[in-house]
Write an enzyme that holds these catalytic residues in place. Structure first.
Site, short mmCIF file in Angstrom:
data_model
loop_
_atom_site.label_atom_id
_atom_site.label_comp_id
_atom_site.label_asym_id
_atom_site.label_seq_id
_atom_site.Cartn_x
_atom_site.Cartn_y
_atom_site.Cartn_z
N SER A 13 35.28 -4.19 13.80
CA SER A 13 34.79 -2.83 13.63
C SER A 13 33.84 -2.49 14.77
O SER A 13 32.94 -3.27 15.09
CB SER A 13 34.04 -2.69 12.31
OG SER A 13 33.31 -1.48 12.30
N GLU A 14 34.04 -1.32 15.38
CA GLU A 14 33.18 -0.96 16.52
C GLU A 14 31.76 -0.63 16.10
O GLU A 14 30.91 -0.37 16.95
CB GLU A 14 33.81 0.16 17.33
CG GLU A 14 33.97 1.46 16.59
CD GLU A 14 35.34 2.11 16.84
OE1 GLU A 14 36.37 1.42 16.69
OE2 GLU A 14 35.34 3.30 17.17
N SER A 15 31.47 -0.65 14.79
CA SER A 15 30.08 -0.53 14.35
C SER A 15 29.31 -1.81 14.66
O SER A 15 28.09 -1.85 14.50
CB SER A 15 30.02 -0.25 12.85
OG SER A 15 30.67 -1.28 12.13
#
Lengths: 228, 223
Positions: free
Chosen positions: B51-53
């Site tokens: 996840s790019e979070s």
């Protein structure tokens, strides 16, 4: 005498931010935002600001605008936003209204390009060649070059005057630790700004944090204020 | 007026995409139908979610009373803490994508062209768009799969000869899975691989904006 990094209030920590400043705001999907510092900036009244940030909170309606940045925009303090996701089109955001009225410039930058431009700015790199924008409108006006591994487009470094970041724990020398996904943009933004102001959940004395665990070493963090 | 024929539900589209994910691979799921894919990983298979979070090895979503604002996925939803998770900043998050470390990304789309151009970030009539990390995923992931409805709200084709919307990536899509068909963009054009049960090639072609190449081994949608 060493000037300490601790500030007594968010107002004191942002007091010298002048008109025309470029400000980085770390955070992801509305979380990990230095809300105290942003509220103090609104109160201070600095204008002609350029603000660089990722996005606002998500909801069932899709992407929102970040309320604290929306307030700065609707108060007429911001001339330019740079973001991969500035607001949700058609949501009736004040950001959209100001943009449509021609009072605000918006530059959309793909997320991975924005982060690499900030990294280049913070690390003293003259520019980076990235494959991301090839064949899209984001390539226009940029130099394209062919490398052994393929084609890439030149992106220029991005630096800022201030970064407003949220940290989980910091010692009084500025050595900082984040929690979970709260790390997101803060480390690279702390590098890319001349002055980084950290709003901290917990402030401790030097020696209390494991040096092996430090994510942003204190050289990148200039001012510290307690989150309220 | 002909009665509307039944199309496959979103869950079935997600189930079909899940079959494509490599066992042990690193996968990034976009918002919409792609998010559902994680519910249909075949028994005995393991997939690691990026996840790019700033989270690797994302697990299930958190219960309402266990939400932690420092534990979110790319869509801002709260995650459960699971063994084997790793956190990173946006710099590493996009190094993973751009550096070819993410095996597959599954994305939604406004349009996909016969040669695999992807348009999913902007509807020009709505002003500025939201590019997010889609362009980096399109350029950097080893494989880009699109999961979407076959047509838009007005039953206009989303699979087209050439994208009229601003593109996210050129020639990047390797497989298109919709509620009517599975298609493979190739340099020669769009190859129809599978058709939804009860649908004919002619019916699918009518709702597709590019000529379909029909191979001899065309099959019914395989789950």
């Amino acid at each position: 005498m060493l000037q300490g990094k601790l500030y007594g209030s968010p107002q004191a920590a942002v007091a010298d931010i002048p008109d025309g400043s470029t400000i980085l705001v770390a955070g992801y999907a509305g979380y990990g935002i230095a809300e105290g510092l942003l509220a103090a900036l609104l109160e201070l009244g600095s204008k002609d600001l350029t603000i660089i940030y990722r996005d606002g909170p998500y909801s069932d309606m899709g992407l929102g605008a970040l309320p604290s940045i929306e307030k700065l925009v609707s108060s007429g303090r911001v001339t330019k936003l740079i973001s991969p996701i500035p607001y949700s089109p058609g949501s009736g955001s004040d950001i959209e209204e100001c943009w449509q009225a021609g009072q605000l410039e918006i530059e959309i930058v793909p997320q991975g390009i924005l982060v690499e431009r900030l990294r280049a700015g913070g690390a003293g790199i003259g520019g980076v060649f990235l494959p991301t924008a090839i064949g899209t409108r984001f390539e226009s006006g940029r130099e394209r070059r062919t490398f052994p591994q393929g084609e890439a487009v030149l992106e220029l470094p991005l630096k800022a005057d201030y970064a407003l970041i949220k940290v989980a724990e910091v010692d009084t020398l500025g050595n900082s630790i984040y929690h979970g996904s709260g790390r997101n943009w803060a480390p690279v933004m702390a590098m890319a700004a001349r002055i980084t102001i950290a709003e901290a959940e917990r402030i401790v004395e030097p020696g209390e944090l494991d040096p092996e665990a430090i994510i942003s070493p204190g050289i990148f963090v200039n001012r510290i204020v307690a989150a309220t | 007026m002909v009665e509307e024929k039944e199309r496959l539900p979103r869950e079935v589209v997600a189930m079909r995409v899940a079959k494509e994910l490599p066992d042990g691979g690193f996968v990034n799921l976009g918002i919409g139908i792609p998010t559902l894919v994680s519910n249909f990983i075949p028994d005995g298979s393991v997939v690691f979610y990026h996840s790019e979070s700033g989270v690797l090895n994302c697990g299930p979503l958190a219960e309402e009373d266990e939400q932690d604002i420092d534990l979110i996925n790319a869509g801002g939803q709260f995650l459960q803490m699971v063994p084997g998770m790793a956190f990173f900043s946006t710099v590493e998050g996009f190094a993973m994508i751009r550096g070819g470390h993410v095996d597959v990304t599954v994305l939604g789309a406004h349009q996909v062209s016969a040669t695999g151009d992807l348009a999913n970030w902007m509807l020009p009539e709505r002003g500025v768009g939201n590019i997010g990390g889609a362009m980096d995923l399109a350029a950097g992931a080893r494989q880009v799969i699109v999961a979407m409805e076959h047509t838009d709200r007005n039953d206009g084709p989303k699979v087209v000869q050439e994208c009229s919307y601003p593109i996210t990536g050129k020639g990047c899509v390797s497989l298109i899975v919709t509620d009517l068909a599975v298609m493979e963009p190739t340099p020669e054009g769009l190859v129809l691989k599978e058709v939804a049960p009860g649908w004919t090639v002619e019916e699918v072609q009518k709702l597709t904006g590019a000529a379909l190449i029909v191979p001899p081994d065309l099959r019914e949608y395989e789950l």
